[in-house]
Design a protein around this motif. Structure first.
Motif, PDB file in Angstrom:
ATOM      1  N   CYS A 396       9.729  -8.221 -10.659  1.00  0.00           N
ATOM      2  CA  CYS A 396       8.445  -7.557 -10.939  1.00  0.00           C
ATOM      3  C   CYS A 396       8.148  -6.509  -9.867  1.00  0.00           C
ATOM      4  N   GLY A 397       7.285  -5.562 -10.205  1.00  0.00           N
ATOM      5  CA  GLY A 397       7.051  -4.419  -9.324  1.00  0.00           C
ATOM      6  C   GLY A 397       6.061  -4.637  -8.208  1.00  0.00           C
ATOM      7  N   GLY A 398       5.468  -5.825  -8.100  1.00  0.00           N
ATOM      8  CA  GLY A 398       4.467  -6.063  -7.064  1.00  0.00           C
ATOM      9  C   GLY A 398       5.053  -6.086  -5.664  1.00  0.00           C
ATOM     10  N   ILE A 399       4.196  -5.834  -4.673  1.00  0.00           N
ATOM     11  CA  ILE A 399       4.616  -5.981  -3.276  1.00  0.00           C
ATOM     12  C   ILE A 399       4.331  -7.407  -2.785  1.00  0.00           C
ATOM     13  N   LEU A 400       3.671  -8.191  -3.651  1.00  0.00           N
ATOM     14  CA  LEU A 400       3.333  -9.581  -3.357  1.00  0.00           C
ATOM     15  C   LEU A 400       3.749 -10.422  -4.560  1.00  0.00           C
ATOM     16  N   THR A 401       4.438 -11.546  -4.306  1.00  0.00           N
ATOM     17  CA  THR A 401       4.833 -12.412  -5.411  1.00  0.00           C
ATOM     18  C   THR A 401       3.627 -13.203  -5.904  1.00  0.00           C
ATOM     19  N   ARG A 402       3.791 -13.862  -7.041  1.00  0.00           N
ATOM     20  CA  ARG A 402       2.702 -14.689  -7.578  1.00  0.00           C
ATOM     21  C   ARG A 402       2.323 -15.799  -6.606  1.00  0.00           C
ATOM     22  N   ASP A 403       3.299 -16.248  -5.803  1.00  0.00           N
ATOM     23  CA  ASP A 403       3.046 -17.319  -4.832  1.00  0.00           C
ATOM     24  C   ASP A 403       2.550 -16.784  -3.492  1.00  0.00           C
ATOM     25  N   ASN A 404       2.139 -15.519  -3.483  1.00  0.00           N
ATOM     26  CA  ASN A 404       1.550 -14.913  -2.293  1.00  0.00           C
ATOM     27  C   ASN A 404       2.570 -14.728  -1.165  1.00  0.00           C
ATOM     28  N   ILE A 405       3.833 -14.501  -1.524  1.00  0.00           N
ATOM     29  CA  ILE A 405       4.874 -14.229  -0.538  1.00  0.00           C
ATOM     30  C   ILE A 405       5.060 -12.718  -0.439  1.00  0.00           C
ATOM     31  N   ARG A 406       5.087 -12.217   0.781  1.00  0.00           N
ATOM     32  CA  ARG A 406       5.218 -10.769   0.993  1.00  0.00           C
ATOM     33  C   ARG A 406       6.669 -10.334   0.800  1.00  0.00           C
ATOM     34  N   LYS A 407       6.856  -9.314  -0.016  1.00  0.00           N
ATOM     35  CA  LYS A 407       8.186  -8.740  -0.221  1.00  0.00           C
ATOM     36  C   LYS A 407       8.451  -7.674   0.845  1.00  0.00           C
ATOM     37  N   PRO A 408       9.724  -7.245   0.986  1.00  0.00           N
ATOM     38  CA  PRO A 408      10.004  -6.143   1.915  1.00  0.00           C
ATOM     39  C   PRO A 408       9.171  -4.894   1.636  1.00  0.00           C
ATOM     40  N   ALA A 409       8.861  -4.623   0.360  1.00  0.00           N
ATOM     41  CA  ALA A 409       8.038  -3.454   0.032  1.00  0.00           C
ATOM     42  C   ALA A 409       6.638  -3.573   0.636  1.00  0.00           C
ATOM     43  N   TYR A 410       6.141  -4.811   0.764  1.00  0.00           N
ATOM     44  CA  TYR A 410       4.843  -5.024   1.410  1.00  0.00           C
ATOM     45  C   TYR A 410       4.906  -4.524   2.851  1.00  0.00           C
ATOM     46  N   TYR A 411       5.965  -4.916   3.558  1.00  0.00           N
ATOM     47  CA  TYR A 411       6.078  -4.515   4.961  1.00  0.00           C
ATOM     48  C   TYR A 411       6.344  -3.019   5.093  1.00  0.00           C
ATOM     49  N   ALA A 412       7.039  -2.428   4.109  1.00  0.00           N
ATOM     50  CA  ALA A 412       7.219  -0.972   4.125  1.00  0.00           C
ATOM     51  C   ALA A 412       5.869  -0.274   4.054  1.00  0.00           C
ATOM     52  N   LEU A 413       5.000  -0.742   3.157  1.00  0.00           N
ATOM     53  CA  LEU A 413       3.668  -0.161   3.037  1.00  0.00           C
ATOM     54  C   LEU A 413       2.847  -0.418   4.292  1.00  0.00           C
ATOM     55  N   GLN A 414       2.958  -1.613   4.841  1.00  0.00           N
ATOM     56  CA  GLN A 414       2.243  -1.929   6.084  1.00  0.00           C
ATOM     57  C   GLN A 414       2.706  -1.024   7.226  1.00  0.00           C
ATOM     58  N   PHE A 415       4.015  -0.840   7.361  1.00  0.00           N
ATOM     59  CA  PHE A 415       4.552   0.014   8.423  1.00  0.00           C
ATOM     60  C   PHE A 415       4.118   1.467   8.230  1.00  0.00           C
ATOM     61  N   LEU A 416       4.184   1.954   6.993  1.00  0.00           N
ATOM     62  CA  LEU A 416       3.770   3.331   6.717  1.00  0.00           C
ATOM     63  C   LEU A 416       2.307   3.543   7.075  1.00  0.00           C
ATOM     64  N   GLY A 417       1.483   2.531   6.836  1.00  0.00           N
ATOM     65  CA  GLY A 417       0.061   2.639   7.133  1.00  0.00           C
ATOM     66  C   GLY A 417      -0.262   2.696   8.604  1.00  0.00           C
ATOM     67  N   LYS A 418       0.695   2.335   9.464  1.00  0.00           N
ATOM     68  CA  LYS A 418       0.470   2.349  10.913  1.00  0.00           C
ATOM     69  C   LYS A 418       0.693   3.722  11.533  1.00  0.00           C
ATOM     70  N   LEU A 419       1.336   4.621  10.797  1.00  0.00           N
ATOM     71  CA  LEU A 419       1.598   5.950  11.343  1.00  0.00           C
ATOM     72  C   LEU A 419       0.283   6.714  11.476  1.00  0.00           C
ATOM     73  N   GLN A 420       0.105   7.376  12.603  1.00  0.00           N
ATOM     74  CA  GLN A 420      -1.171   8.068  12.822  1.00  0.00           C
ATOM     75  C   GLN A 420      -1.027   9.138  13.887  1.00  0.00           C
ATOM     76  N   GLY A 421      -1.993  10.038  13.907  1.00  0.00           N
ATOM     77  CA  GLY A 421      -2.062  11.055  14.959  1.00  0.00           C
ATOM     78  C   GLY A 421      -1.264  12.292  14.638  1.00  0.00           C
ATOM     79  N   THR A 422      -0.299  12.603  15.482  1.00  0.00           N
ATOM     80  CA  THR A 422       0.499  13.819  15.396  1.00  0.00           C
ATOM     81  C   THR A 422       1.938  13.476  15.053  1.00  0.00           C
TER      82      THR A 422
END
Length: 570
Positions: A396-422
């Motif tokens: 399935c295309g979710g970043i979170l499984t039905r059992d609330n387990i984080r997929k690698p795509a979840y961490y990719a989105l989390q890491f991308l969200g940390k980029l900031q500044g210049t």
């Protein structure tokens, strides 16, 4: 050659050639040779000029003992606004009436620091708003139960008013389940009356200040399949829908953002170009232009889509869209990527893999150049739950499984969200941002791509066992990041979070369970707790004004590295 081509002799050919071109073949050949040499010299000058410009814009890369050295200069970058930590791509409005989907929503918004939640199919049959054949007397009770939760948790709403078909896609040409969920409006007046009343209801219940934060997007094709309309009308025109919605929102909530058309950039119908042209003719300029972004292109028949193997495909599509906007609108209109993923399938095992995480991270450098907002498709596996989703993972295309387990795509989105500044560096393997001289963040990924075998199968036919035959991965690689322009002898902490096939990958952990479809509750709990990035930390000192950081990337691995001064706040 002249005689082979029908001339009686070479002299006959030369005579005729001179009459046509005013010179002999020998003189013509000499003239063309001189022009070719001049053209080649001009090309070399242009290439050298381009190299000089790129050298100023991008970090210098060099090879040193088999390692790729990437040099960046502190304080020599370009400010940017992070497009990934804005909108969580959630579900239809009716799906959010379910407790399990709301649970995922609230947790994801909190953990990923999202400001907006994207909702589609706002006017759905099972919400019991209206029958589509009656004016007035609308029932918003089920809609309010969802929006109340969002407003109470300070979450703004991103509405996509397209009534998407409730669909589960196996591959681009195979639909496992499809159900029309939108209200069948009997005519234009019924949809317009409900829409204006709905906006007035939102203002009355939540206040104009709150609604002014919200985003209103209007999909040109509500079903994403080419045959959906907002209402029934023999003279139906999407532009009438957008024009009415734009004027209504501008009149009632001037601060809200209105845009569209969620059009496919490489469509043969040129819907986006037509949309923008007609907007300009009407004196309307959308606040944003929205597009889905998947690596597909129309096939020769034009009614289906096929994978495009070009790793630069998304970048080229966005560049083309940017040029179209500037050409038609005469100014820069923000681009919103409404849905972004490596696949439209909800039964593609790559959605659960490390490959998806590295795919998102390695292509992010192009997204951040063109898009003001990028919403990764989709948040939760609950959205594509069906009879065949019996195991812990089903592609399935979710970043979170039905059992609330984080997929690698979840961490990719989390890491991308940390980029900031210049932004100091922006390339496929690495993005480097600087908040100040005390804090740098580095996102790096070992590039992956689809193997030729991937294009020969239907996406739902790929299994976890044979998945490696569909993925081409670079072997382990070493990068050396050199940051210059730092104060001498200052100590920096290097904190690294890594996701690879040994850490943070639910699919690879499930493999160690033999892909068992009937896991015990304690097994699921164990997987939930163990599927986290590997964390490591080291310290380095600046020598000769330069900090040199060695980065090792395994196959299908991506990392977020935080580099900060040892005596500075973390």
């Amino acid at each position: 050659i002249a005689m082979d081509c029908g001339f009686s002799s070479p002299s006959a050919f030369s005579s005729l050639f001179h009459n046509v071109y005013g010179m002999t073949p020998q003189e013509y050949r000499k003239d063309q040779l001189e022009k070719a040499l001049q053209h080649k010299e001009g090309e070399e000058e242009l290439k050298q000029d381009l190299r000089d410009r790129l050298e100023k814009l991008h970090p210098r890369n060099r090879q040193d003992g088999g390692n790729t050295v990437i040099e960046v200069m502190a304080l020599e970058g370009k400010p940017f606004t992070n497009p990934w930590n804005i909108v969580l791509n959630m579900s239809s409005l009716s799906a959010l009436t379910r407790a399990n989907v709301q649970f995922h929503l609230l947790n994801l918004v909190k953990e990923l620091h999202m400001n907006y939640v994207k909702i589609w199919s706002v006017f759905a049959k099972d919400l019991r708003i209206t029958d589509g054949k009656t004016l007035g007397a609308y029932n918003y009770s089920m809609v309010d139960t969802v929006l109340d939760v969002l407003v109470e948790n300070q979450i703004a709403v991103y509405f996509d008013f397209g009534s998407r078909t409730d669909v589960i896609i196996g591959s681009s040409d195979n639909t496992l389940m499809s159900e029309e969920v939108g209200i069948d409006f009997a005519g234009r007046e019924y949809w317009e009356d409900l829409f204006e009343d709905f906006i007035r209801h939102l203002i009355s219940r939540y206040g104009k200040k709150e609604i002014s934060r919200w985003v209103f997007d209007f999909c040109i094709d509500p079903t994403f399949r080419g045959h959906g309309h907002y209402y029934t009308d023999p003279e139906y025109d999407y532009q009438n829908v957008f024009d009415f919605a734009w004027h209504t929102i501008r009149r009632l909530v001037p601060g809200a953002r209105v845009g569209g058309p969620v059009g496919i950039t490489n469509s043969s119908g040129k819907e986006i170009e037509t949309f923008l042209t007609r907007c300009m003719e009407s004196g309307i300029c959308p606040d944003f232009v929205s597009v889905p972004l998947f690596p597909y292109q129309p096939n020769l028949e034009g009614d289906r889509f096929a994978h495009n193997p070009d790793p630069e495909f998304e970048l080229r599509q966005l560049r083309m869209l940017k040029e179209t906007i500037l050409r038609i609108c005469g100014k820069d209109v923000p681009i919103y990527i409404s849905d972004w993923n490596l696949s439209v399938s909800n039964r593609n095992v790559l959605n659960d893999s490390c490959m998806r995480g590295t795919y998102l991270c390695s292509r992010a450098y192009g997204i951040m150049e063109y898009a003001s907002l990028c919403s990764i498709w989709i948040a939760s596996d609950w959205i594509s739950n069906y009879f065949d989703t019996r195991s812990i993972l089903s592609g399935c295309g979710g970043i979170l499984t039905r059992d609330n387990i984080r997929k690698p795509a979840y961490y990719a989105l989390q890491f991308l969200g940390k980029l900031q500044g210049t932004v100091l560096c922006r390339e496929p393997h690495m993005i480097v941002t600087m908040e100040n001289l005390q804090s740098f963040r580095v996102l790096c990924a070992n590039q992956t791509s689809f193997h030729v075998g991937y294009y020969l199968k239907k996406e739902e036919e790929i299994t976890p066992e044979n998945m490696d035959l569909s993925v081409s991965s670079d072997p382990a690689r070493v990068f050396v990041l050199e940051i210059s322009g730092l104060p001498e002898d200052v100590e920096y902490v290097i904190r690294t979070r890594s996701v690879n096939r040994h850490y943070g990958s639910i699919q690879d952990e499930w493999k160690r369970f033999g892909y068992d479809e009937r896991l015990a509750r304690e097994d699921v709990k164990y997987l939930r707790e163990i599927c986290v990035p590997h964390l490591s930390m080291s310290r380095l000192k600046v020598r000769n004004g330069k900090l040199s950081c060695r980065i090792l990337l395994d196959e299908q691995e991506f990392q977020l590295i935080h580099i900060f001064q040892a005596d500075a706040d973390k």
